[in-house]
Design an enzyme around this catalytic site. Structure first.
Site, PDB file in Angstrom:
ATOM      1  N   CYS A  49     -50.407  19.983   7.566  1.00  0.00           N
ATOM      2  CA  CYS A  49     -51.720  19.848   6.926  1.00  0.00           C
ATOM      3  C   CYS A  49     -52.466  18.656   7.504  1.00  0.00           C
ATOM      4  O   CYS A  49     -53.681  18.673   7.601  1.00  0.00           O
ATOM      5  CB  CYS A  49     -51.555  19.728   5.423  1.00  0.00           C
ATOM      6  N   GLU A  97     -52.714  20.941  -3.485  1.00  0.00           N
ATOM      7  CA  GLU A  97     -52.682  20.256  -2.171  1.00  0.00           C
ATOM      8  C   GLU A  97     -52.992  21.317  -1.131  1.00  0.00           C
ATOM      9  O   GLU A  97     -52.143  22.163  -0.841  1.00  0.00           O
ATOM     10  CB  GLU A  97     -51.286  19.666  -1.912  1.00  0.00           C
TER      11      GLU A  97
HETATM   12  P1  NAD Z   1     -50.561  30.278   1.292  1.00  0.00           P
HETATM   13  O1  NAD Z   1     -51.699  29.820   0.453  1.00  0.00           O
HETATM   14  O2  NAD Z   1     -50.677  31.584   1.976  1.00  0.00           O
HETATM   15  O3  NAD Z   1     -49.211  30.385   0.421  1.00  0.00           O
HETATM   16  C1  NAD Z   1     -48.662  29.266  -0.239  1.00  0.00           C
HETATM   17  C2  NAD Z   1     -47.732  29.751  -1.334  1.00  0.00           C
HETATM   18  O4  NAD Z   1     -48.485  30.430  -2.339  1.00  0.00           O
HETATM   19  C3  NAD Z   1     -46.669  30.744  -0.870  1.00  0.00           C
HETATM   20  O5  NAD Z   1     -45.459  30.435  -1.523  1.00  0.00           O
HETATM   21  C4  NAD Z   1     -47.214  32.082  -1.362  1.00  0.00           C
HETATM   22  O6  NAD Z   1     -46.226  33.067  -1.604  1.00  0.00           O
HETATM   23  C5  NAD Z   1     -47.865  31.672  -2.658  1.00  0.00           C
HETATM   24  N1  NAD Z   1     -48.919  32.570  -3.154  1.00  0.00           N
HETATM   25  C6  NAD Z   1     -49.708  33.417  -2.449  1.00  0.00           C
HETATM   26  N2  NAD Z   1     -50.596  34.017  -3.265  1.00  0.00           N
HETATM   27  C7  NAD Z   1     -50.370  33.549  -4.518  1.00  0.00           C
HETATM   28  C8  NAD Z   1     -50.974  33.759  -5.776  1.00  0.00           C
HETATM   29  N3  NAD Z   1     -51.986  34.608  -5.947  1.00  0.00           N
HETATM   30  N4  NAD Z   1     -50.501  33.081  -6.856  1.00  0.00           N
HETATM   31  C9  NAD Z   1     -49.482  32.193  -6.708  1.00  0.00           C
HETATM   32  N5  NAD Z   1     -48.871  31.954  -5.529  1.00  0.00           N
HETATM   33  C10 NAD Z   1     -49.313  32.620  -4.448  1.00  0.00           C
HETATM   34  O7  NAD Z   1     -50.275  29.090   2.316  1.00  0.00           O
HETATM   35  P2  NAD Z   1     -49.277  29.099   3.557  1.00  0.00           P
HETATM   36  O8  NAD Z   1     -49.887  29.968   4.603  1.00  0.00           O
HETATM   37  O9  NAD Z   1     -47.904  29.362   3.078  1.00  0.00           O
HETATM   38  O10 NAD Z   1     -49.315  27.563   4.041  1.00  0.00           O
HETATM   39  C11 NAD Z   1     -50.232  27.042   4.939  1.00  0.00           C
HETATM   40  C12 NAD Z   1     -51.322  26.311   4.201  1.00  0.00           C
HETATM   41  O11 NAD Z   1     -50.765  25.244   3.436  1.00  0.00           O
HETATM   42  C13 NAD Z   1     -52.311  25.651   5.140  1.00  0.00           C
HETATM   43  O12 NAD Z   1     -53.616  25.881   4.655  1.00  0.00           O
HETATM   44  C14 NAD Z   1     -51.971  24.168   5.026  1.00  0.00           C
HETATM   45  O13 NAD Z   1     -53.012  23.296   5.317  1.00  0.00           O
HETATM   46  C15 NAD Z   1     -51.546  24.073   3.608  1.00  0.00           C
HETATM   47  N6  NAD Z   1     -50.730  22.862   3.417  1.00  0.00           N
HETATM   48  C16 NAD Z   1     -51.246  21.817   2.694  1.00  0.00           C
HETATM   49  C17 NAD Z   1     -50.504  20.641   2.537  1.00  0.00           C
HETATM   50  C18 NAD Z   1     -51.038  19.461   1.758  1.00  0.00           C
HETATM   51  O14 NAD Z   1     -50.250  18.565   1.433  1.00  0.00           O
HETATM   52  N7  NAD Z   1     -52.314  19.375   1.462  1.00  0.00           N
HETATM   53  C19 NAD Z   1     -49.235  20.548   3.110  1.00  0.00           C
HETATM   54  C20 NAD Z   1     -48.757  21.629   3.852  1.00  0.00           C
HETATM   55  C21 NAD Z   1     -49.506  22.791   3.982  1.00  0.00           C
END
Ligand code: NAD
Length: 473
Positions: free
Chosen positions: A264, A230
């Site tokens: 999002c 997502e």
């Molecule tokens: P991010 O991708 O930086 O991090 C998300 C999670 O992934 C964190 O827990 C992080 O520690 C972990 N992570 C980072 N690198 C990783 C790796 N290599 N392997 C596994 N896990 C890893 O995102 P963010 O900045 O925390 O959140 C914002 C983003 O989330 C925005 O792009 C937003 O649009 C998206 N979002 C999407 C939805 C949806 O339902 N589509 C909902 C809310 C937020």
């Protein structure tokens, strides 16, 4: 990789230091949960849901503690309350739905081979890893974890390193129900811990950015485990000529700036019919200028701070790029205090799709407005994006539905915006780079955690090898 991390306080002041779980700890937690999963899966759906309801009660008892932890990490109070209340409603929802969905059995006689009777069984995926972001820390973790548990899976969560405080009261509540504690755990940490979780589980639910989603998807692909991704959005709002201008301006503003745009399904692009464009922009700027920030007190104002301070840099870079390329900034912009960064709603005109803020997700309270001449142009502009999470159309109902059906997005709100933040019981897949895998909403939200197994009973004598012997014709 055992190390300490510091989650900043978005309102400024002291941060929160915590230890990140290392690979060995993640592997050990995964082994423990996997060991308990079979016993959890043999319970009936009703029995599992009764245990999850007991957990729900324990969460209700700790509501204030959880709200305080979320408010500390996100710098906002009302949305922290909405998060825990939304999460509790999701548990109630699956409590009602899961037994009915899991009771569905199909069995019969095969159409392809009339002597074969079949029965379908549903087998839980095993141990599900949930890796979640900081913008709605609790809700976006439990939104996947609860239906996975209801389906009979064990769950290992890794919430964002920017919002770690709620894990303690959450796990206190979990421990009051030992059967749930046996199959549900959280590990805290950053990317390394997240990647250890992806390596340790039988299926991954990831919510976060497109960039990290690609890494998680690639790793899951290497391991050949299912990944539900997502990801980000760049949601358009189309305001048709027959929309009510006052309501449209108010809806565009709310849809773009609520949660400081850190959602999002935030509206990030507004397209307005040229006949009402000027009047719309005038009202939008007036409404945007009247929005207030909760800088002084957490319990006053419309918008909280940026949760992750790096988010402010990204938004400022997009604004600078837009202004340098000719955008007119009507109101708003970032404000700093005590190390926290807020942003008053920004309305931009004289913008175009060549600007950074049209190509990248913004995740901030920025409302760029472009005029269009007819429906075809509105649809072309709205669909000119790699993202396809959701969208919105405002106008006379029939007209708006017609335009909505032409948009390339998983859910289109008509005569409102961001309805997917409230409506959880309809199916919605992501389009484009906004995600991969079956809908987390509607019945698929639970059914995606089950593999279908066919039991095939031959009622006639099985074919001998001779049936496959080549003979001259
Ligand atoms: P991010 O991708 O930086 O991090 C998300 C999670 O992934 C964190 O827990 C992080 O520690 C972990 N992570 C980072 N690198 C990783 C790796 N290599 N392997 C596994 N896990 C890893 O995102 P963010 O900045 O925390 O959140 C914002 C983003 O989330 C925005 O792009 C937003 O649009 C998206 N979002 C999407 C939805 C949806 O339902 N589509 C909902 C809310 C937020």
């Amino acid at each position: 990789m055992s190390n300490f991390l510091l989650a900043a306080n978005p309102r400024g002041g002291e941060g929160f230091r915590f230890r990140a779980a290392n690979e060995e700890e993640v592997t050990a937690a995964a082994g423990r949960l996997r060991g308990a999963q079979a016993e959890w899966a043999v319970l009936s759906a009703g029995e599992r849901m009764a245990l999850l309801e007991r957990w729900c009660l324990a969460l209700r008892d700790r509501r204030e503690e959880i709200v305080a932890a979320l408010a500390n990490d996100t710098g906002r109070r009302l949305l922290s309350e909405a998060e825990i209340d939304g999460a509790l409603r999701r548990i109630d929802h699956w409590g009602r739905k899961a037994p009915e969905l899991l009771a569905e059995r199909s069995a019969g006689v095969s159409e392809s081979v009339a002597s074969v009777r079949f029965e379908h069984r549903a087998v839980p995926l095993g141990l599900v890893g949930v890796v979640s972001p900081w913008n709605f820390p609790l809700l976006l973790m439990l939104i996947d974890a609860v239906p996975a548990l209801a389906a009979g899976c064990a769950v290992l969560c890794k919430p964002s390193e920017h919002t770690p405080r709620f894990v303690e009261p959450l796990m206190d509540a979990v421990r009051t129900v030992p059967e749930v504690a046996a199959v549900f755990d959280c590990v805290r940490g950053g990317p390394d811990t997240g990647s250890a979780v992806v390596d340790a589980v039988d299926a991954v639910c990831f919510t976060g950015s497109v960039a990290t989603g690609r890494l998680v998807g690639a790793r899951a692909g290497e391991r050949l485990v299912p990944a539900f991704l997502e990801l980000g959005g760049k949601d358009p709002l189309v305001v048709l000529a027959d929309a009510d201008i006052e309501t449209a301006a108010a809806t565009a503003l709310r849809g773009s700036v609520v949660a400081t745009g850190q959602a999002c399904q935030s509206i990030e692009r507004v397209y307005v019919h040229e006949a009402i464009y000027e009047a719309f922009v005038e009202r939008l700027v007036a409404a945007a200028s009247a929005a207030t920030l909760n800088m002084e007190r957490i319990d006053r104002g419309h918008l909280g701070p940026f949760i992750d301070p790096r988010q402010a840099d990204r938004v400022e870079a997009q604004l600078a790029d837009a202004v340098a390329r000719g955008a007119t900034l009507h109101c708003g912009g970032p404000r700093r205090r005590n190390g926290g960064v807020w942003c008053a709603p920004v309305v931009l005109t004289d913008v175009h799709h060549g600007m950074l803020l049209y190509r990248e997700e913004t995740f901030g309270p920025i409302v760029p407005v472009i005029a269009f001449a007819n429906d075809d142009e509105a649809v072309r502009l709205a669909n000119d994006s790699d993202f396809g999470l959701s969208a919105a159309v405002l106008g006379k109902a029939e007209h708006a539905v017609r335009v909505a059906g032409r948009l390339r997005a998983g859910a289109v709100s008509i005569n409102d915006a961001g309805l997917t933040a409230q409506v959880g019981d309809v199916e919605k897949d992501s389009f484009g780079v906004s995600g991969v895998g079956r809908s987390r909403m509607g019945a698929s939200g639970l059914l995606r955690f089950l593999r279908r197994q066919a039991l095939l009973v031959q009622t006639a004598p099985p074919a001998p090898l001779d049936a496959f012997r080549e003979v001259p014709r």
